[in-house]
Design an enzyme around this catalytic site. Structure first.
Site, mmCIF file in Angstrom:
data_model
loop_
_atom_site.group_PDB
_atom_site.id
_atom_site.type_symbol
_atom_site.label_atom_id
_atom_site.label_comp_id
_atom_site.label_asym_id
_atom_site.label_seq_id
_atom_site.Cartn_x
_atom_site.Cartn_y
_atom_site.Cartn_z
ATOM 1 C CG HIS A 17 -1.919 -1.065 1.327
ATOM 2 N ND1 HIS A 17 -1.996 -1.930 2.362
ATOM 3 C CD2 HIS A 17 -2.926 -1.407 0.473
ATOM 4 C CE1 HIS A 17 -2.998 -2.778 2.186
ATOM 5 N NE2 HIS A 17 -3.580 -2.483 1.031
ATOM 6 C CE LYS A 41 -14.337 -6.503 4.028
ATOM 7 N NZ LYS A 41 -13.123 -6.154 3.296
ATOM 8 N NE ARG A 90 -2.423 -7.155 -4.743
ATOM 9 C CZ ARG A 90 -3.117 -7.821 -3.843
ATOM 10 N NH1 ARG A 90 -2.525 -8.242 -2.751
ATOM 11 N NH2 ARG A 90 -4.397 -8.070 -4.027
ATOM 12 C CB SER A 128 -4.184 -6.770 4.662
ATOM 13 O OG SER A 128 -3.915 -5.503 4.115
HETATM 14 N N1 COA Z 1 -0.237 -3.857 -2.048
HETATM 15 C C1 COA Z 1 -0.576 -4.708 -1.071
HETATM 16 N N2 COA Z 1 -1.786 -5.215 -0.916
HETATM 17 C C2 COA Z 1 -2.714 -4.830 -1.788
HETATM 18 C C3 COA Z 1 -2.442 -3.938 -2.819
HETATM 19 C C4 COA Z 1 -1.133 -3.456 -2.934
HETATM 20 N N3 COA Z 1 -0.778 -2.614 -3.909
HETATM 21 N N4 COA Z 1 -3.555 -3.772 -3.531
HETATM 22 C C5 COA Z 1 -4.485 -4.524 -2.953
HETATM 23 N N5 COA Z 1 -3.979 -5.166 -1.906
HETATM 24 C C6 COA Z 1 -4.663 -6.154 -1.077
HETATM 25 C C7 COA Z 1 -5.059 -5.696 0.273
HETATM 26 O O1 COA Z 1 -4.014 -5.901 1.207
HETATM 27 C C8 COA Z 1 -6.251 -6.558 0.539
HETATM 28 O O2 COA Z 1 -5.797 -7.787 1.000
HETATM 29 P P1 COA Z 1 -6.710 -8.764 1.866
HETATM 30 O O3 COA Z 1 -7.850 -9.178 0.994
HETATM 31 O O4 COA Z 1 -5.775 -9.836 2.173
HETATM 32 O O5 COA Z 1 -7.151 -7.968 3.063
HETATM 33 C C9 COA Z 1 -6.867 -6.759 -0.836
HETATM 34 O O6 COA Z 1 -5.826 -6.517 -1.740
HETATM 35 C C10 COA Z 1 -7.970 -5.811 -1.215
HETATM 36 O O7 COA Z 1 -7.908 -4.740 -0.374
HETATM 37 P P2 COA Z 1 -8.197 -3.228 -0.641
HETATM 38 O O8 COA Z 1 -7.334 -2.683 -1.694
HETATM 39 O O9 COA Z 1 -8.127 -2.588 0.685
HETATM 40 O O10 COA Z 1 -9.604 -3.249 -1.237
HETATM 41 P P3 COA Z 1 -10.913 -3.747 -0.596
HETATM 42 O O11 COA Z 1 -11.449 -4.715 -1.572
HETATM 43 O O12 COA Z 1 -10.784 -4.167 0.798
HETATM 44 O O13 COA Z 1 -11.741 -2.386 -0.561
HETATM 45 C C11 COA Z 1 -12.973 -0.565 -1.549
HETATM 46 C C12 COA Z 1 -12.148 -1.828 -1.730
HETATM 47 C C13 COA Z 1 -12.930 -0.003 -0.147
HETATM 48 C C14 COA Z 1 -12.361 0.423 -2.484
HETATM 49 C C15 COA Z 1 -14.407 -0.934 -1.998
HETATM 50 O O14 COA Z 1 -14.860 -2.022 -1.235
HETATM 51 C C16 COA Z 1 -15.379 0.224 -1.836
HETATM 52 O O15 COA Z 1 -15.289 1.183 -2.543
HETATM 53 N N6 COA Z 1 -16.301 0.106 -0.878
HETATM 54 C C17 COA Z 1 -17.293 1.169 -0.596
HETATM 55 C C18 COA Z 1 -18.699 0.780 -1.055
HETATM 56 C C19 COA Z 1 -18.873 1.039 -2.519
HETATM 57 O O16 COA Z 1 -18.770 2.124 -3.003
HETATM 58 N N7 COA Z 1 -19.188 -0.054 -3.238
HETATM 59 C C20 COA Z 1 -19.403 0.001 -4.658
HETATM 60 C C21 COA Z 1 -18.125 -0.247 -5.395
HETATM 61 S S1 COA Z 1 -18.407 -0.403 -7.116
#
Ligand code: COA
Length: 161
Positions: A17, A41, A90, A128
């Site tokens: 991140h 969550k 990634r 994560s």
């Molecule tokens: N480096 C390390 N880890 C990364 C990464 C990077 N560059 N990019 C993604 N990840 C990992 C994260 O660590 C996480 O790992 P985990 O699943 O083991 O916890 C995973 O990828 C995804 O995490 P994150 O990037 O935090 O995305 P998310 O899917 O948890 O959250 C939101 C995405 C918050 C952007 C999305 O859920 C959202 O917008 N929610 C709000 C509601 C909404 O608007 N919904 C409609 C969307 S169309």
């Protein structure tokens, strides 16, 4: 004035991140790192704790603001007058998922464009969940997170065991 948002769960923030935050912050005036406050969550860290951890890892970047949001991302984007959603890619799996999200977000708010940054190769294997699993099983995760937050993650894992 370009205002970008880098949203996510950040449970916890990893070096992957940070890589995206550092590179994204160079491309805009202000980068909001936005922690999703999702009561459904059951994360390892509370939203306030996640924000503190992110601040500790990004204090060297002057144009980064760390906040939480709930509800739709596009509404938050509108509230802070942002023009870009930043996401890290990634691998192909991330790309397929993120592509759909970006199309949906654009449908919900035509001003919400998504910019993707490809993770640098050394960070592509980090997530994560893997940090949490390695920590839980007593492995060395020091190369996966910022050294400023290593102890806090370890302590939290110990409390939860
Ligand atoms: N480096 C390390 N880890 C990364 C990464 C990077 N560059 N990019 C993604 N990840 C990992 C994260 O660590 C996480 O790992 P985990 O699943 O083991 O916890 C995973 O990828 C995804 O995490 P994150 O990037 O935090 O995305 P998310 O899917 O948890 O959250 C939101 C995405 C918050 C952007 C999305 O859920 C959202 O917008 N929610 C709000 C509601 C909404 O608007 N919904 C409609 C969307 S169309």
């Amino acid at each position: 004035m370009s205002i970008w948002v880098y949203p996510g769960s950040f449970d916890p923030i990893t070096l992957g991140h940070e890589n995206i935050i550092e590179r994204g912050a160079r491309l805009c005036d202000t980068l909001y790192v936005a922690v999703l406050d999702n009561p459904n969550k059951s994360p390892l860290f509370s939203t306030d704790e996640k924000i503190e951890l992110i601040k500790k890892c990004t204090s060297h970047i002057p144009n980064v603001v760390v906040e939480c949001f709930n509800g739709l991302l596009v509404d938050y984007v509108k509230d802070i007058n942002a023009n870009v959603i930043l996401r890290g890619i990634r691998n192909v799996g991330d790309y397929e998922y993120e592509q759909n999200m970006s199309v949906l977000n654009k449908k919900l708010n035509e001003n919400a464009d998504t910019v993707f940054i490809c993770a640098d190769p050394e960070f592509r294997c980090i997530s994560s969940s893997s940090v949490k699993e390695i920590a839980m099983l007593g492995g060395d995760f020091s190369g996966l997170v910022n050294e400023n937050i290593f102890n806090e993650i370890n302590n939290q894992i110990t409390r939860r065991k």
